[in-house]
Scaffold this motif. Sequence first.
Motif, PDB file in Angstrom:
ATOM      1  N   ASP A 172      -0.669  65.088 -10.436  1.00  0.00           N
ATOM      2  CA  ASP A 172      -1.316  63.791 -10.452  1.00  0.00           C
ATOM      3  C   ASP A 172      -2.460  63.505 -10.823  1.00  0.00           C
ATOM      4  N   VAL A 173      -2.937  62.468 -11.075  1.00  0.00           N
ATOM      5  CA  VAL A 173      -4.400  62.402 -11.795  1.00  0.00           C
ATOM      6  C   VAL A 173      -5.212  61.151 -10.755  1.00  0.00           C
ATOM      7  N   GLY A 174      -4.509  60.860  -9.642  1.00  0.00           N
ATOM      8  CA  GLY A 174      -5.355  59.954  -8.756  1.00  0.00           C
ATOM      9  C   GLY A 174      -5.548  58.500  -8.935  1.00  0.00           C
ATOM     10  N   ALA A 175      -4.776  57.955  -9.918  1.00  0.00           N
ATOM     11  CA  ALA A 175      -4.604  56.508  -9.966  1.00  0.00           C
ATOM     12  C   ALA A 175      -3.522  55.970  -9.683  1.00  0.00           C
ATOM     13  N   ARG A 176      -3.265  54.597  -8.910  1.00  0.00           N
ATOM     14  CA  ARG A 176      -2.412  54.085  -8.377  1.00  0.00           C
ATOM     15  C   ARG A 176      -1.301  53.669  -9.407  1.00  0.00           C
ATOM     16  N   PHE A 177      -1.453  53.447 -10.832  1.00  0.00           N
ATOM     17  CA  PHE A 177      -0.624  52.801 -11.641  1.00  0.00           C
ATOM     18  C   PHE A 177      -0.059  54.438 -12.569  1.00  0.00           C
ATOM     19  N   TYR A 178      -0.552  55.545 -12.039  1.00  0.00           N
ATOM     20  CA  TYR A 178       0.007  56.615 -12.483  1.00  0.00           C
ATOM     21  C   TYR A 178       1.302  56.922 -11.981  1.00  0.00           C
ATOM     22  N   THR A 179       2.717  56.819 -12.762  1.00  0.00           N
ATOM     23  CA  THR A 179       3.889  56.729 -12.058  1.00  0.00           C
ATOM     24  C   THR A 179       4.316  57.821 -11.214  1.00  0.00           C
ATOM     25  N   TYR A 180       3.872  59.051 -11.442  1.00  0.00           N
ATOM     26  CA  TYR A 180       4.572  60.147 -10.566  1.00  0.00           C
ATOM     27  C   TYR A 180       4.496  59.843  -9.036  1.00  0.00           C
ATOM     28  N   ILE A 181       3.366  59.223  -8.746  1.00  0.00           N
ATOM     29  CA  ILE A 181       3.500  59.000  -7.281  1.00  0.00           C
ATOM     30  C   ILE A 181       4.378  57.955  -6.629  1.00  0.00           C
ATOM     31  N   TRP A 182       4.920  57.193  -7.498  1.00  0.00           N
ATOM     32  CA  TRP A 182       5.939  56.243  -7.133  1.00  0.00           C
ATOM     33  C   TRP A 182       7.382  57.005  -7.432  1.00  0.00           C
ATOM     34  N   THR A 183       7.412  57.944  -8.377  1.00  0.00           N
ATOM     35  CA  THR A 183       8.603  58.751  -8.359  1.00  0.00           C
ATOM     36  C   THR A 183       8.720  59.549  -7.125  1.00  0.00           C
ATOM     37  N   LEU A 184       7.824  60.040  -6.584  1.00  0.00           N
ATOM     38  CA  LEU A 184       7.612  60.475  -5.343  1.00  0.00           C
ATOM     39  C   LEU A 184       8.337  59.786  -4.262  1.00  0.00           C
ATOM     40  N   TYR A 185       7.660  58.655  -4.119  1.00  0.00           N
ATOM     41  CA  TYR A 185       7.837  57.556  -2.997  1.00  0.00           C
ATOM     42  C   TYR A 185       9.461  57.314  -3.378  1.00  0.00           C
ATOM     43  N   SER A 223       5.329  46.842  -8.511  1.00  0.00           N
ATOM     44  CA  SER A 223       6.287  47.095  -9.729  1.00  0.00           C
ATOM     45  C   SER A 223       6.119  48.593  -9.653  1.00  0.00           C
ATOM     46  N   PHE A 224       6.651  49.285 -10.667  1.00  0.00           N
ATOM     47  CA  PHE A 224       6.606  50.798 -10.772  1.00  0.00           C
ATOM     48  C   PHE A 224       5.092  51.426 -10.927  1.00  0.00           C
ATOM     49  N   VAL A 225       4.406  50.585 -11.348  1.00  0.00           N
ATOM     50  CA  VAL A 225       2.830  51.004 -11.522  1.00  0.00           C
ATOM     51  C   VAL A 225       2.088  50.678 -10.155  1.00  0.00           C
ATOM     52  N   GLY A 226       2.994  50.347  -9.258  1.00  0.00           N
ATOM     53  CA  GLY A 226       2.254  50.065  -7.677  1.00  0.00           C
ATOM     54  C   GLY A 226       3.285  49.594  -7.059  1.00  0.00           C
ATOM     55  N   ARG A 227       3.978  50.533  -5.933  1.00  0.00           N
ATOM     56  CA  ARG A 227       5.085  49.748  -5.049  1.00  0.00           C
ATOM     57  C   ARG A 227       4.378  49.527  -3.935  1.00  0.00           C
ATOM     58  N   ALA A 231      -5.349  51.723  -2.716  1.00  0.00           N
ATOM     59  CA  ALA A 231      -6.069  51.453  -3.678  1.00  0.00           C
ATOM     60  C   ALA A 231      -5.841  51.833  -5.185  1.00  0.00           C
ATOM     61  N   LEU A 232      -6.516  51.258  -6.098  1.00  0.00           N
ATOM     62  CA  LEU A 232      -6.329  51.543  -7.600  1.00  0.00           C
ATOM     63  C   LEU A 232      -6.571  53.045  -7.530  1.00  0.00           C
ATOM     64  N   ALA A 233      -7.718  53.716  -7.209  1.00  0.00           N
ATOM     65  CA  ALA A 233      -8.034  54.998  -7.261  1.00  0.00           C
ATOM     66  C   ALA A 233      -7.947  55.398  -5.689  1.00  0.00           C
ATOM     67  N   HIS A 234      -6.918  56.238  -5.500  1.00  0.00           N
ATOM     68  CA  HIS A 234      -6.496  56.561  -4.170  1.00  0.00           C
ATOM     69  C   HIS A 234      -7.410  57.461  -3.384  1.00  0.00           C
ATOM     70  N   ARG A 401      -0.547  43.520 -12.750  1.00  0.00           N
ATOM     71  CA  ARG A 401       0.164  44.692 -12.213  1.00  0.00           C
ATOM     72  C   ARG A 401      -0.927  45.998 -12.102  1.00  0.00           C
ATOM     73  N   LEU A 402      -1.575  46.034 -12.980  1.00  0.00           N
ATOM     74  CA  LEU A 402      -2.436  47.299 -12.990  1.00  0.00           C
ATOM     75  C   LEU A 402      -3.608  47.196 -12.124  1.00  0.00           C
ATOM     76  N   THR A 403      -4.111  45.860 -11.874  1.00  0.00           N
ATOM     77  CA  THR A 403      -5.099  45.602 -10.836  1.00  0.00           C
ATOM     78  C   THR A 403      -4.552  45.493  -9.358  1.00  0.00           C
ATOM     79  N   GLY A 404      -3.389  45.000  -9.517  1.00  0.00           N
ATOM     80  CA  GLY A 404      -2.761  44.674  -8.082  1.00  0.00           C
ATOM     81  C   GLY A 404      -2.650  43.112  -7.642  1.00  0.00           C
ATOM     82  N   SER A 405      -3.238  42.320  -8.562  1.00  0.00           N
ATOM     83  CA  SER A 405      -3.234  40.988  -8.281  1.00  0.00           C
ATOM     84  C   SER A 405      -3.684  40.304  -9.502  1.00  0.00           C
TER      85      SER A 405
END
Length: 443
Positions: A172-185, A223-227, A231-234, A401-405
């Motif tokens: 992963d790279v540490g950002a909410r909108f990098y989709t691999y963490i939501w693949t995990l979810y 969305s898929f860039v934030g389920r 935080a944006l940088a978690h 979607r990217l910022t979350g609101s």
Amino acid sequence: MTQRPGLSRRGLLGLAGAAGAGAALVPGAGPAGAAGAAGAAQAAGRTASEGPPGRSVRRAERVQTGFERLAADGYALLAGQRVGVVTNPTGITADARHLVDVLHADARVRLVAVFGPEHGFRGTAQAGGSEGPGRDPATGLPVYDTYGASGQQLADLFTAAGVDTVVFDIQDVGARFYTYIWTLYDCMRAAALAGKAVAVLDRPNPVGGRRAAGPVLERPFASFVGREPIALAHGMTAAELALLFNGEFLADAPATLHTVRMSGWRRESFFGETGLPWLPPSPNMPTPDTALAYAGTCLFEGTNLSEGRGTATPFEVVGAEGADRRWAEAADALGLPGVWFREAYFTPTFSKHAGKVCGGVRLVVHDRSAFDPVRAGIGLLVTARRTVSGFAWRADHWIDRLTGSDRVRRMVDAGAGVDEIAGDWAAGLARFTARREQYLLYR
């Protein structure tokens, strides 16, 4: 080499793979236990910087990934299981062999399927794409495409593949909108539906894990860039996120979850300090420096400006036709810690403004510990709106979607500054920071 009784050539190859992966644990320490002591570190190997002849050189312990610790434990966690692996080109050993090849060659593991995320198992697809299903030519294993699949559809895919345990190992790279963490979810939710277990093999957060930063997602903008609201940088690793997902967001139907933690990783460590090889986790993430800037400059995906795709340094440069030095001067005048903004010109070979000379800004990070990529990204948005003629948000308001609101977009449009915008998300970030604390595996 004398073959050991009861081991096939396939088994011997697997043992060699485990040894190359780095490997022995301190006796009594399981794969999810505390970091190994000196004996394990010696078995895993160490990296050293070279110095002049005759001069002593300090040797630093290399980080052992979750896969290495799983291998060192003889794959006991996977014993008797039909295993499927969710991975991509980053699922490698310390000597850059792919874990699918290593597991397939080991008689102790019954590997039956591979699952590819966005960009695909072999990483050939661009953003928003995948490779589709097929068969891995190296191992002959069936490869299933998870991109776009979730819920019961993904659960049915696991059932069709005949797996008992789904192993997740992706950088992963540490950002909410990098989709691999939501693949995990999605895999965790689907595994619970299908009655499968999930094992997460941990890897470093390449930008460190000292703190979370940026706004927390609001559910109407999921969305898929934030389920879910993180935080944006978690500031977390994949295994830590899996624990948080299970405890906070999947509590109604939690996954049967196993996490195999690293040893030797510290929260203040950046990727270059781990001793591990870097392979791009996606086509536009070529280096750890890209990852460092990504949580801020990826926000430009929500605008009509280029985020540097199609250049040699994506996300480290941003710009557009007609932009000039005034933007870099305005951004640098903000005095944001850890970064300088300098005038830049580039010509993207694809994506936005392809083939056009763009003016813009290059980020020069001079103090990684002080640098906050999200504040830097906001600073660039604020100053771009003032200095770049024709600046506009994407018509679909993808920035929300990217910022979350919609709050960041509305505040930038209203002329708010960086401190005011960051102050708006401070309370939500503080709540998330407190919530994440109980799921952290490393100090």
